[in-house]
Design a protein around this motif. Structure first.
Motif, short mmCIF file in Angstrom:
data_model
loop_
_atom_site.label_atom_id
_atom_site.label_comp_id
_atom_site.label_asym_id
_atom_site.label_seq_id
_atom_site.Cartn_x
_atom_site.Cartn_y
_atom_site.Cartn_z
N ARG A 11 -34.60 41.01 -73.11
CA ARG A 11 -33.03 41.07 -73.76
C ARG A 11 -32.39 42.29 -73.24
O ARG A 11 -31.27 42.39 -73.49
CB ARG A 11 -33.24 40.74 -75.32
CG ARG A 11 -33.64 39.56 -75.68
CD ARG A 11 -33.69 39.78 -77.12
NE ARG A 11 -33.63 38.30 -77.82
CZ ARG A 11 -33.47 37.99 -78.99
NH1 ARG A 11 -32.94 39.04 -79.80
NH2 ARG A 11 -33.50 36.89 -79.45
N TYR A 14 -29.02 42.61 -71.23
CA TYR A 14 -27.64 42.28 -71.78
C TYR A 14 -27.27 43.56 -72.66
O TYR A 14 -26.13 43.36 -73.25
CB TYR A 14 -27.57 41.01 -72.87
CG TYR A 14 -27.93 39.67 -72.28
CD1 TYR A 14 -27.47 39.45 -71.10
CD2 TYR A 14 -29.08 39.09 -72.58
CE1 TYR A 14 -27.85 37.87 -70.53
CE2 TYR A 14 -29.82 37.92 -72.18
CZ TYR A 14 -28.91 37.44 -71.00
OH TYR A 14 -29.63 36.15 -70.57
N TRP A 50 -27.47 37.67 -78.83
CA TRP A 50 -28.27 37.62 -77.41
C TRP A 50 -28.39 36.21 -77.04
O TRP A 50 -28.30 36.06 -75.91
CB TRP A 50 -29.75 38.08 -77.63
CG TRP A 50 -30.03 39.55 -77.74
CD1 TRP A 50 -30.18 40.56 -76.65
CD2 TRP A 50 -29.73 40.30 -78.98
NE1 TRP A 50 -30.20 41.71 -77.16
CE2 TRP A 50 -29.95 41.75 -78.49
CE3 TRP A 50 -29.57 40.38 -80.55
CZ2 TRP A 50 -29.85 42.77 -79.74
CZ3 TRP A 50 -29.63 41.33 -81.10
CH2 TRP A 50 -29.71 42.56 -80.72
N GLU A 51 -28.18 35.55 -78.08
CA GLU A 51 -28.25 33.77 -77.38
C GLU A 51 -26.66 33.77 -76.60
O GLU A 51 -26.63 33.09 -75.61
CB GLU A 51 -28.35 32.97 -78.69
CG GLU A 51 -29.89 33.00 -79.07
CD GLU A 51 -29.87 31.92 -80.22
OE1 GLU A 51 -28.97 31.03 -80.75
OE2 GLU A 51 -31.10 31.76 -80.98
N ALA A 54 -26.72 35.23 -73.29
CA ALA A 54 -27.46 34.35 -72.41
C ALA A 54 -26.57 33.10 -72.20
O ALA A 54 -26.60 32.71 -71.02
CB ALA A 54 -28.70 33.91 -72.99
#
Length: 137
Positions: A11, A14, A50-51, A54
Motif C-alpha cells: 500500500r 499510494y 487504498w482501494e 488502486a
C-alpha cells in the motif's frame, strides 16, 4: 509475526497520492481552515482510500482524473466548481504510481515456472518408479 494488510508495504506506493492536499475546509466547517488530503476526502465520503487509489491507478489518467473530480465536488464542508475540481484532480492523479505495461506471462509459462508444478511432477515420477520397482521384484 504477520503484518496486517493495512500496514503492508504494497500500500505504500499510494502514499504520495493519498497525502496530497486537495483543498481547505470552509470557514463554517467543524475543522475550519484545515487542509484536506485525498485520504481524508475519500474517507469522509465512505470510500476505502487504498482501494480507490488502486482502482484509479489502473485507469487511463484522464478517466481517473474525471472520477476523482466527481468525488471532490461531492465532498461535504467544501465548495468546488467542477472546473477547479478537474484541474486539481489532474494534478493529483499524476502522483499515482505509473502503470506496469508489461503483460502477465501466459498461463502455460506461469504453470511451468511454479515450484508446485515441479514438486508434483517429481512426486508423480517417484510414485511411478516405486510402483515399477515393486512389480518388477
Amino acid at each position: 509475526m504477520t503484518v496486517r494488510p493495512d500496514y503492508a508495504l504494497s500500500r505504500a506506493r499510494y502514499t504520495a497520492f493519498l497525502f496530497t492536499i486537495v483543498g481547505t475546509e470552509t470557514r463554517d466547517a467543524q475543522n475550519s481552515g484545515e487542509d484536506i488530503t485525498v485520504l481524508t476526502a475519500l474517507t469522509r465520503i465512505g470510500i476505502d482510500p487504498w482501494e480507490e487509489a488502486a482502482r484509479l491507478a489502473v485507469l487511463p489518467r484522464a478517466e481517473a482524473a474525471q472520477s476523482l473530480a466527481a468525488t471532490f465536488v461531492n465532498l461535504p464542508d467544501t465548495r468546488w466548481a467542477l472546473g477547479d475540481a478537474a484541474g486539481a484532480a489532474r494534478r493529483i492523479v499524476d502522483t499515482l504510481p505509473p502503470l506496469n505495461h508489461r503483460a502477465p506471462p501466459p498461463l502455460g509459462s506461469r504453470i511451468f515456472l511454479s515450484w508446485r508444478f515441479w514438486a508434483a511432477g517429481g512426486l508423480v515420477l517417484a510414485l511411478v518408479a516405486l510402483n515399477y520397482l515393486r512389480h518388477r521384484a
